[in-house]
Design a protein around this motif. Structure first.
Motif, PDB file in Angstrom:
ATOM      1  N   ASP A 387       0.896  -1.113  -0.041  1.00  0.00           N
ATOM      2  CA  ASP A 387      -0.048   0.011  -0.060  1.00  0.00           C
ATOM      3  C   ASP A 387       0.800   1.305  -0.133  1.00  0.00           C
ATOM      4  O   ASP A 387       0.403   2.238   0.550  1.00  0.00           O
ATOM      5  N   GLY A 388       1.960   1.287  -0.696  1.00  0.00           N
ATOM      6  CA  GLY A 388       2.963   2.309  -0.634  1.00  0.00           C
ATOM      7  C   GLY A 388       3.657   2.864   0.430  1.00  0.00           C
ATOM      8  O   GLY A 388       3.875   2.047   1.329  1.00  0.00           O
ATOM      9  N   HIS A 404       1.647   4.019  -5.912  1.00  0.00           N
ATOM     10  CA  HIS A 404       1.873   3.921  -7.139  1.00  0.00           C
ATOM     11  C   HIS A 404       0.664   4.372  -8.268  1.00  0.00           C
ATOM     12  O   HIS A 404      -0.516   3.904  -7.657  1.00  0.00           O
ATOM     13  N   ASP A 405       0.889   5.194  -9.128  1.00  0.00           N
ATOM     14  CA  ASP A 405      -0.427   5.396  -9.995  1.00  0.00           C
ATOM     15  C   ASP A 405       0.327   5.123 -11.463  1.00  0.00           C
ATOM     16  O   ASP A 405       0.995   6.056 -11.877  1.00  0.00           O
ATOM     17  N   LEU A 412       5.249   6.767  -6.917  1.00  0.00           N
ATOM     18  CA  LEU A 412       6.330   5.447  -6.872  1.00  0.00           C
ATOM     19  C   LEU A 412       6.012   4.360  -8.093  1.00  0.00           C
ATOM     20  O   LEU A 412       5.074   4.160  -8.518  1.00  0.00           O
ATOM     21  N   VAL A 413       7.142   3.529  -8.129  1.00  0.00           N
ATOM     22  CA  VAL A 413       7.286   2.780  -9.271  1.00  0.00           C
ATOM     23  C   VAL A 413       6.294   1.469  -9.118  1.00  0.00           C
ATOM     24  O   VAL A 413       6.071   0.950 -10.131  1.00  0.00           O
ATOM     25  N   ASN A 445       7.606  14.797  -5.974  1.00  0.00           N
ATOM     26  CA  ASN A 445       7.616  13.757  -6.903  1.00  0.00           C
ATOM     27  C   ASN A 445       8.619  12.567  -6.576  1.00  0.00           C
ATOM     28  O   ASN A 445       9.445  12.872  -5.793  1.00  0.00           O
ATOM     29  N   PHE A 446       8.688  11.459  -7.366  1.00  0.00           N
ATOM     30  CA  PHE A 446       9.364  10.656  -7.308  1.00  0.00           C
ATOM     31  C   PHE A 446      10.227  10.322  -8.651  1.00  0.00           C
ATOM     32  O   PHE A 446       9.601  10.222  -9.558  1.00  0.00           O
ATOM     33  N   VAL A 447      11.572   9.949  -8.474  1.00  0.00           N
ATOM     34  CA  VAL A 447      12.467  10.017  -9.523  1.00  0.00           C
ATOM     35  C   VAL A 447      12.550   8.498  -9.434  1.00  0.00           C
ATOM     36  O   VAL A 447      13.123   8.027  -8.441  1.00  0.00           O
TER      37      VAL A 447
END
Length: 553
Positions: A387-388, A404-405, A412-413, A445-447
């Motif tokens: 669940d992230g 994750h989306d 998130l990947v 954001n996530f890289v």
């Protein structure tokens, strides 16, 4: 590091976030976590538990032997094509000696010793058709004494193994000689602080005087209403105060050295702290000096020596943190202090004393927690199994829930989080089941950092198990299956270090579970199942240390 010896404690990081808020356990009110077939245990009926030198728990059941690393179970069962596999599914005994040998008794196959190099179970003094062999015997009890000799209780006598002579001595009952053991059916063994051996049988208790090679028998007398309550002696334990406790099919007894007498624990129905007479399956003293008694019908009991009271822990169908059932088969404390309680038909129960006080961190779903990190601001980050990522402030308020989306590449990947690390710059790195992410606090954001897997078919399964920052500020990534990776932050690329079967100076395995650094700036790489490595960052050369090199590590 090697695979952590307290791996059972590491499993506690996978806490289910559904504990009642601010629950304070009373001295006689503790909480159990149930581990059973649903988590991978081979069978509900647990018969014995032991821990080896590597920290693995070995759990004997009525349908196979289980090796537990704190995350998953490896199950050993008979293989008709392999003479060095277990001969029976019913495993009644597992025991480790001081040298680290693991012994297993399964069915009527005698004794086997586990070979960690081959993963096989070699016969131990169990050669067929040998007059002094354990072959065909059912192993009920094993004890290593102060001299390093092994005592083995079977259905056909008591055996003593002398490792210096590599020989067995057999002790059997002789009806014509009162100085022999009272029965060949051995159920329990105990060596007290004086070196005296106590032997429980189906026909009374025996004290063995080694210097005279004589057994003294203690028998149940129906006319004595305060003495030994039965001749069926299943378990014997000496506590740290020198009291010898004797468990029978009719309850609990104490041996008094001064008077050389045995007194039963009497039941008083008016006393809520009196022990209820019942079949005793196990007696265990933990590292804190508490005495635990496993019974077949009345659950688990703890004896408080200071008050001379017994406290009972029973199954409550309305409390999922109570024992899974009241038929308790065995008790074991691992080296990290976690108590394990085996049951007759409902698997394992786990109790960690340090968690007697619980604080709840609310979540929208019940998920396992695989990674925990407190950042430099005091905020808590929890990586869940599906669940992230969750972020809490100091007051336990949920600040953010990152998931994750698939429609948004800057999320998130994936949903499963396996590792978390905050580097010296304050940046948060997230290891997932599909690769490495970095959280950009400015943009929220996530890289994502793509990789080149050993097996191209596994491009979407880059499991990051650990993240480590060395003294120079370089990030090293331990993976499942893809070896060791060094990240180039600017180029967003990895340098890979893999196991090469043809190169002894490569890593010993590609499943990297732990990374550390010594004062010489060498990395130490812990693998899953392939030992430990000392890794020279400058040359990329690894010195491998497997089980055969344990003394050098």
């Amino acid at each position: 590091m090697k695979k952590p010896k307290n791996r059972a404690v590491c499993w506690s990081l996978a806490l289910w976030l559904s504990f009642p808020a601010a629950l304070f356990a009373q001295s006689h009110d503790i909480r159990f976590e149930q581990v059973s077939v649903e988590q991978g245990l081979s069978n509900y009926a647990v018969t014995k538990i032991a821990q080896d030198q590597q920290g693995f728990l070995w759990i004997a059941t009525e349908d196979g032997l289980n090796k537990y690393d704190g995350y998953a179970f490896t199950v050993y069962k008979p293989d008709p094509a392999d003479s060095n596999s277990l001969a029976s599914r019913f495993v009644q005994m597992v025991y480790t000696d001081r040298a680290g040998n693991l012994y297993v008794g399964a069915g009527f196959d005698g004794l086997r010793r586990y070979n960690p190099d081959t993963g096989k179970f070699d016969r131990f003094k169990s050669e067929p058709n040998h007059p002094e062999s354990l072959a065909g015997k059912s192993i009920h009890a094993i004890l290593e004494d102060q001299h390093g000799e092994l005592w083995i209780g079977t259905n056909e006598g008591l055996y003593r193994y002398d490792p210096q002579r590599d020989a067995l001595t057999i002790y059997r009952h002789d009806a014509r000689d009162a100085a022999t053991i009272s029965s060949d059916y051995i159920l329990g063994l105990c060596e007290d602080r004086t070196g005296t051996l106590w032997v429980g049988t189906n026909a009374g208790l025996n004290r063995f005087a080694r210097e005279r090679n004589v057994f003294t028998q203690y028998r149940h007398n129906p006319q004595n209403l305060t003495g030994l309550n039965s001749d069926l002696i299943g378990h014997i334990r000496e506590d740290r105060d020198g009291v010898i406790w004797i468990g029978t099919n009719a309850g609990l007894n104490r041996y008094d050295r001064k008077s050389d007498t045995i007194t039963r624990c009497r039941y008083d129905p008016q006393d809520p702290h009196a022990f209820i007479p019942n079949l005793v399956f196990d007696i265990y003293e933990d590292s804190k000096g508490a005495l635990w008694i496993a019974t077949f019908h009345t659950g688990l009991w703890r004896y408080d020596k200071t008050t001379d009271r017994f406290f009972r822990y029973a199954h409550d169908p309305n409390d999922r943190h109570s024992l899974s059932e009241d038929r308790i088969s065995c008790i074991f404390e691992d080296r990290s202090g976690v108590m394990w309680v085996g049951t007759y038909r409902h698997g394992l129960n786990r109790y960690e004393r340090r968690q007697d006080v619980f604080t709840r961190y609310p979540t929208l779903r019940s998920q396992g927690v695989y990674a925990i990190l407190q950042d430099r601001n005091g905020e808590l980050w929890l990586g869940t199994s599906g669940d992230g990522l969750l972020r809490y402030d100091r007051e336990r308020k949920l600040l953010a829930h990152y998931r994750h989306d698939p429609a948004k590449p800057a999320t998130l990947v994936t949903y499963g989080i396996l590792a978390l690390h905050e580097d010296r710059r304050g940046e948060l790195w997230i290891g997932t089941g599909r690769g490495l992410n970095r959280y950009d606090a400015a943009t929220r954001n996530f890289v994502h950092y793509p990789h080149e897997p050993l097996d191209p078919s596994l491009a979407d399964h880059f499991e990051v198990k650990t993240i480590f920052e060395d003294a120079a500020g370089e990030l090293w990534i331990g993976t499942k299956g893809s070896g060791l990776c060094k990240l180039d932050r600017e180029k967003k690329t990895f340098t890979y270090y893999h196991n090469d079967p043809k190169n002894p100076q490569s890593l010993s395995g590609n499943n990297i579970w732990a990374i550390g650094e010594d004062q010489n700036e060498n990395l130490w790489i812990g693998t899953f199942g392939n030992g430990i490595n000392r890794f020279d960052k400058r040359t990329g050369i690894a010195a491998q240390f497997g089980p055969a090199h344990s003394a050098a590590v």
